[in-house]
Motif scaffolding. Sequence first.
Motif, PDB file in Angstrom:
ATOM      1  N   SER A  66      42.618  -6.311 107.568  1.00  0.00           N
ATOM      2  CA  SER A  66      43.101  -5.323 108.537  1.00  0.00           C
ATOM      3  C   SER A  66      44.446  -4.717 108.168  1.00  0.00           C
ATOM      4  N   VAL A  67      44.737  -3.625 108.848  1.00  0.00           N
ATOM      5  CA  VAL A  67      46.041  -2.984 108.763  1.00  0.00           C
ATOM      6  C   VAL A  67      47.138  -3.917 109.287  1.00  0.00           C
ATOM      7  N   ASP A  68      46.754  -4.905 110.101  1.00  0.00           N
ATOM      8  CA  ASP A  68      47.755  -5.862 110.609  1.00  0.00           C
ATOM      9  C   ASP A  68      48.167  -6.901 109.559  1.00  0.00           C
ATOM     10  N   LYS A  69      47.668  -6.726 108.309  1.00  0.00           N
ATOM     11  CA  LYS A  69      48.024  -7.552 107.143  1.00  0.00           C
ATOM     12  C   LYS A  69      47.363  -8.931 107.142  1.00  0.00           C
ATOM     13  N   THR A  70      46.444  -9.176 108.067  1.00  0.00           N
ATOM     14  CA  THR A  70      45.806 -10.477 108.144  1.00  0.00           C
ATOM     15  C   THR A  70      44.352 -10.413 107.672  1.00  0.00           C
ATOM     16  N   VAL A  71      43.855 -11.590 107.304  1.00  0.00           N
ATOM     17  CA  VAL A  71      42.434 -11.811 107.032  1.00  0.00           C
ATOM     18  C   VAL A  71      41.950 -12.817 108.066  1.00  0.00           C
ATOM     19  N   ILE A  72      40.849 -12.502 108.744  1.00  0.00           N
ATOM     20  CA  ILE A  72      40.299 -13.426 109.740  1.00  0.00           C
ATOM     21  C   ILE A  72      38.906 -13.852 109.297  1.00  0.00           C
ATOM     22  N   ILE A  73      38.627 -15.147 109.451  1.00  0.00           N
ATOM     23  CA  ILE A  73      37.325 -15.705 109.140  1.00  0.00           C
ATOM     24  C   ILE A  73      36.644 -16.079 110.452  1.00  0.00           C
ATOM     25  N   PHE A  74      35.477 -15.454 110.688  1.00  0.00           N
ATOM     26  CA  PHE A  74      34.732 -15.674 111.919  1.00  0.00           C
ATOM     27  C   PHE A  74      33.468 -16.482 111.646  1.00  0.00           C
ATOM     28  N   GLU A  75      33.060 -17.271 112.645  1.00  0.00           N
ATOM     29  CA  GLU A  75      31.736 -17.874 112.617  1.00  0.00           C
ATOM     30  C   GLU A  75      30.759 -16.851 113.174  1.00  0.00           C
ATOM     31  N   THR A  76      29.714 -16.538 112.406  1.00  0.00           N
ATOM     32  CA  THR A  76      28.823 -15.438 112.768  1.00  0.00           C
ATOM     33  C   THR A  76      28.117 -15.654 114.100  1.00  0.00           C
ATOM     34  N   ASN A  77      27.548 -16.833 114.293  1.00  0.00           N
ATOM     35  CA  ASN A  77      26.692 -17.052 115.467  1.00  0.00           C
ATOM     36  C   ASN A  77      27.456 -17.072 116.774  1.00  0.00           C
ATOM     37  N   THR A  78      28.690 -17.585 116.748  1.00  0.00           N
ATOM     38  CA  THR A  78      29.467 -17.701 117.988  1.00  0.00           C
ATOM     39  C   THR A  78      30.532 -16.630 118.133  1.00  0.00           C
ATOM     40  N   GLY A  79      30.949 -16.045 117.011  1.00  0.00           N
ATOM     41  CA  GLY A  79      32.051 -15.084 117.059  1.00  0.00           C
ATOM     42  C   GLY A  79      33.415 -15.755 117.110  1.00  0.00           C
ATOM     43  N   ASN A  80      33.448 -17.081 117.018  1.00  0.00           N
ATOM     44  CA  ASN A  80      34.722 -17.807 117.069  1.00  0.00           C
ATOM     45  C   ASN A  80      35.523 -17.600 115.783  1.00  0.00           C
ATOM     46  N   ILE A  81      36.839 -17.608 115.922  1.00  0.00           N
ATOM     47  CA  ILE A  81      37.733 -17.501 114.769  1.00  0.00           C
ATOM     48  C   ILE A  81      37.908 -18.888 114.149  1.00  0.00           C
ATOM     49  N   LEU A  82      37.632 -18.969 112.851  1.00  0.00           N
ATOM     50  CA  LEU A  82      37.805 -20.230 112.133  1.00  0.00           C
ATOM     51  C   LEU A  82      39.177 -20.322 111.477  1.00  0.00           C
ATOM     52  N   HIS A  83      39.627 -19.236 110.868  1.00  0.00           N
ATOM     53  CA  HIS A  83      40.912 -19.214 110.171  1.00  0.00           C
ATOM     54  C   HIS A  83      41.534 -17.830 110.299  1.00  0.00           C
ATOM     55  N   THR A  84      42.848 -17.774 110.290  1.00  0.00           N
ATOM     56  CA  THR A  84      43.596 -16.526 110.161  1.00  0.00           C
ATOM     57  C   THR A  84      44.576 -16.694 108.999  1.00  0.00           C
ATOM     58  N   LEU A  85      44.490 -15.811 108.015  1.00  0.00           N
ATOM     59  CA  LEU A  85      45.309 -15.899 106.801  1.00  0.00           C
ATOM     60  C   LEU A  85      46.322 -14.770 106.802  1.00  0.00           C
ATOM     61  N   THR A  86      47.560 -15.076 106.520  1.00  0.00           N
ATOM     62  CA  THR A  86      48.633 -14.078 106.603  1.00  0.00           C
ATOM     63  C   THR A  86      49.418 -13.960 105.306  1.00  0.00           C
ATOM     64  N   GLN A  87      48.742 -14.183 104.189  1.00  0.00           N
ATOM     65  CA  GLN A  87      49.443 -14.198 102.907  1.00  0.00           C
ATOM     66  C   GLN A  87      49.833 -12.801 102.417  1.00  0.00           C
ATOM     67  N   HIS A  88      49.006 -11.792 102.687  1.00  0.00           N
ATOM     68  CA  HIS A  88      49.308 -10.444 102.196  1.00  0.00           C
ATOM     69  C   HIS A  88      50.492  -9.839 102.956  1.00  0.00           C
ATOM     70  N   THR A  89      51.239  -8.992 102.271  1.00  0.00           N
ATOM     71  CA  THR A  89      52.438  -8.396 102.859  1.00  0.00           C
ATOM     72  C   THR A  89      52.235  -6.948 103.281  1.00  0.00           C
ATOM     73  N   ARG A  90      51.061  -6.369 102.949  1.00  0.00           N
ATOM     74  CA  ARG A  90      50.735  -5.009 103.394  1.00  0.00           C
ATOM     75  C   ARG A  90      49.272  -4.974 103.840  1.00  0.00           C
ATOM     76  N   TYR A  91      48.766  -3.783 104.179  1.00  0.00           N
ATOM     77  CA  TYR A  91      47.410  -3.650 104.679  1.00  0.00           C
ATOM     78  C   TYR A  91      46.409  -4.377 103.778  1.00  0.00           C
TER      79      TYR A  91
END
Length: 511
Positions: free
Chosen positions: A286-311
Amino acid sequence: PSWFLLGRPPAVGERARESHRAVAGTREPYEMVKLICTLADHNDDVNYCAFSSSFLATCSLDKTIRLYFLSNFEELPYSPLKGHTYAVHCCCFSPSGHILASCSTDGNTILWNTQNGLKLAVLEHPSRNPVRICRFSPDSLYLVSGAADGSVILWNVQSLKVHRSGGVKDGSLVACAFAPDGSFFVTGSSCGDLTVWDDKMRCLYNEKAHDLGVTCCDFSSQLVSGNKQEFQMASSGQDNVIKIWIVSSADPIGMDLRCKHTLSGHTAPVLACAFSSDGQTVISGSVDKTVIIFETNTGNILHTLTQHTRYVTTCAFAPDIPLFATGSMDKCVNIWQFEPKQLFTETTLKGSPNTSIENWSEEDVSVWLCKHGLKALVEIFQKNNIDGKELLNLTKESLVDELKIESLGLRSKLLRNIEELKMEKKSACEAVPDEFLCPITKELMKEPVIAADGYSYEKEAMENWIINKRRSSPMTNLPLQRLVLTPNRTLKMAINRWLETQSTHNQSPLS
């Protein structure tokens, strides 16, 4: 080289580990995502990344495409690929991995030979508009390219001619994905529409999917509950969300799309989304600089990664192994690994592409112990700093005398599993590298020769191919411009060196 490997997982709290959100309230001690590699070779924004079974490709605003070995993420000798005169927006591999396609603001889609980096063809978009997206069909017969003026071209890969063409009324084409069975493909536009097409470029369905514009779409390779007429697709948009769709093709001349989930979590437009090979997971950037990992069946967030410094502009899963890549306007591509195999039921820890057993960290060993029902030994191993190399050197005597493991059952079980590891290591050493196998015979080459298509073949096999009046490439099906075969002495030397190492290896015990 301008990439680095993290030798062991960072400690809890370090940024490379990022945050983890448990799905079911309790958290397993080793469920995490680890940053294992950062590629920083591009000189400008990274626009796209794609995996084949052997390589990772990345492309950039710097007009280049770069190729890396999936085994160790070293850049290939002929990388970067240079041929575009403006920014490269997208790249993708053919299903076999033998051809790489890239498209650019210059209005061209270029086909590259992935074995030597040579151009196979330059496909000029009829409208000469910037080409934003390209994608191969699952059978490699067609290549779709979509342009900024909304035009869609379906190219015949063998003839390199336009097979069909079409277009959308409003907006630029910015996304494309083929259904796993190749019966249709979907395009996404900047005006927010998802459009379903067949191979005759008939519009089968149109859906207003994202109010402010679609940015990406991707199909899961897994059928929905085994139903041959239903597929699962993800799309992302400028509206900050990812949507999971059920695409039904029950009617041979019609389609149906219905939204299964809307995945929220990003605070800005979502620029990329991708399914894991088992379809259980979706990643997004995303433009918010994060990567999110979702579980497909439930839509729950498994991980949020914030390593990148730009989009974060792109994300992709490697096929069948627990790795994924994310690219960003920070000019970097990050390679991530799941530890342990929490989301990939078919992949084992030993299958990690760039972590041999000798290079396992102490935490890798702990994960392995838990996986094999030896959790009771984790504390003892950690106190004695047992890493992968030490693990392979353990003996019955050292377990008793040095580690003071009293339980005969635990010692026996551990030694059995260590022996299995050694056998796996031996098998891995004995596997013949793909590049040493003739594409025709699938056997180790003795007299490799280079044909006009740039690929190497066993001399006798290729001569027989030509004698039988086949004037097309065995690999690409494109016409051979000449029939001269040139001895590949460099490859022959490499094969001989490999054979020598195998001979030495087989004479020496692993333990």
